[in-house]
Design an enzyme around this catalytic site. Structure first.
Site, PDB file in Angstrom:
ATOM      1  N   GLU A 152      -0.885  -8.323   5.451  1.00 53.55           N
ATOM      2  CA  GLU A 152      -0.479  -8.631   7.183  1.00 53.55           C
ATOM      3  C   GLU A 152      -1.947  -8.507   7.747  1.00 53.55           C
ATOM      4  O   GLU A 152      -1.815  -8.730   9.140  1.00 53.55           O
ATOM      5  CB  GLU A 152       0.574  -7.540   7.593  1.00 53.55           C
ATOM      6  CG  GLU A 152      -0.088  -6.197   7.745  1.00 53.55           C
ATOM      7  CD  GLU A 152      -0.437  -5.239   6.361  1.00 53.55           C
ATOM      8  OE1 GLU A 152      -0.309  -5.807   5.251  1.00 53.55           O
ATOM      9  OE2 GLU A 152      -0.841  -4.013   6.466  1.00 53.55           O
TER      10      GLU A 152
ATOM     11  N   HIS B  10      -3.606  -5.124   1.951  1.00 54.71           N
ATOM     12  CA  HIS B  10      -2.671  -5.494   2.984  1.00 54.71           C
ATOM     13  C   HIS B  10      -2.672  -7.051   3.442  1.00 54.71           C
ATOM     14  O   HIS B  10      -3.584  -7.275   4.186  1.00 54.71           O
ATOM     15  CB  HIS B  10      -3.567  -4.642   4.164  1.00 54.71           C
ATOM     16  CG  HIS B  10      -3.182  -3.118   3.988  1.00 54.71           C
ATOM     17  ND1 HIS B  10      -2.343  -2.592   4.951  1.00 54.71           N
ATOM     18  CD2 HIS B  10      -3.858  -2.323   3.434  1.00 54.71           C
ATOM     19  CE1 HIS B  10      -2.384  -1.260   4.556  1.00 54.71           C
ATOM     20  NE2 HIS B  10      -3.014  -1.041   3.777  1.00 54.71           N
TER      21      HIS B  10
ATOM     22  N   CYS C 263       0.980  -1.110  -0.017  1.00 55.36           N
ATOM     23  CA  CYS C 263      -0.066  -0.038   0.038  1.00 55.36           C
ATOM     24  C   CYS C 263       0.858   1.515  -0.095  1.00 55.36           C
ATOM     25  O   CYS C 263       1.347   1.515  -1.147  1.00 55.36           O
ATOM     26  CB  CYS C 263      -1.132  -0.210   1.149  1.00 55.36           C
ATOM     27  SG  CYS C 263      -2.215   1.069   1.049  1.00 55.36           S
TER      28      CYS C 263
END
Ligand code: GLN
Length: 204
Positions: free
Chosen positions: A186, A184, A87
């Site tokens: 994560e 994302h 990002c």
């Protein structure tokens, strides 16, 4: 390579989440490695791989410019160190960035990934959303993509491989040792993308 040394650029943004995902990925792969917070220029020299997390790209870029790590990171990537930009990290890696509303931005960039990125590309009504995506070229299908005020990639240069598209927009790319996503990885419990990145480091 005995023990991998993986850093997460720790200026601002999703740092802890990336450390956790990378540790889980190391564990799943049975690879020995350290995952560290990278806060200073000197720490960059020690790294085998770096994650530039999501957050606010202008802020991450400015602060890294001021403390001298931006230049060092650029040199390490040019010398072949694998990097995962997420990002805001994708934005920082790029050569050209525009904002959907304000046009060309004047933010510091690493100027390495041969793409033009549009910041805040998915508009107000979609500021944040989750969508099923696929990354066939790297053998990851059915991945849950979390998009938070996400950019997209509008143009790519010759050496850039498209890894994923969502709604006709390019949302993940690879250019040699650079892997970058608009979403994302994560923020989901699936660590396949982090595992893929660790393999890139291992094979580098
Ligand atoms: N919109 C942010 C930026 O332009 C990126 C958002 C994110 O990293 N989640 O920096």
């Amino acid at each position: 390579m005995s023990e991998l040394n993986i850093g997460v650029l720790s200026v601002q943004g999703d740092v802890a989440e990336n450390i956790a995902s990378t540790k889980a990925a190391l564990h799943e792969l049975g690879i020995n490695g350290n995952v560290t917070n990278v806060k200073t220029r000197d720490q960059v020299s020690e790294l085998d791989g770096l994650i530039i997390p999501g957050g606010e790209s202008t802020m991450i870029g400015q602060l890294s410019l001021v403390n001298g790590s931006l230049k060092k990171i650029k040199k390490k990537i040019e010398a072949g160190m694998p990097v995962l930009g997420i990002c805001a990290g994708l934005i920082l890696l790029s050569k050209k960035v525009k904002d959907r509303v304000v046009g060309e931005t004047q933010q510091p960039l690493l100027d390495l990934l041969d793409v033009q990125v549009e910041r805040n590309s998915f508009g107000r009504q979609h500021d944040s959303f989750e969508a099923e995506i696929s990354m066939e070229p790297i053998q990851i299908s059915n991945f849950s993509g979390v998009f938070i005020r996400a950019p997209s990639i509008e143009e790519i240069g010759k050496g850039v491989e498209v890894i994923s598209k969502f709604n006709e927009k390019i949302v993940a790319v690879k250019q040699g040792n650079i892997l970058a996503t608009a979403f994302h990885p994560e923020l989901t419990s699936d660590v396949s993308l982090h595992k893929y990145f660790l393999q890139m480091i291992k094979n580098s």
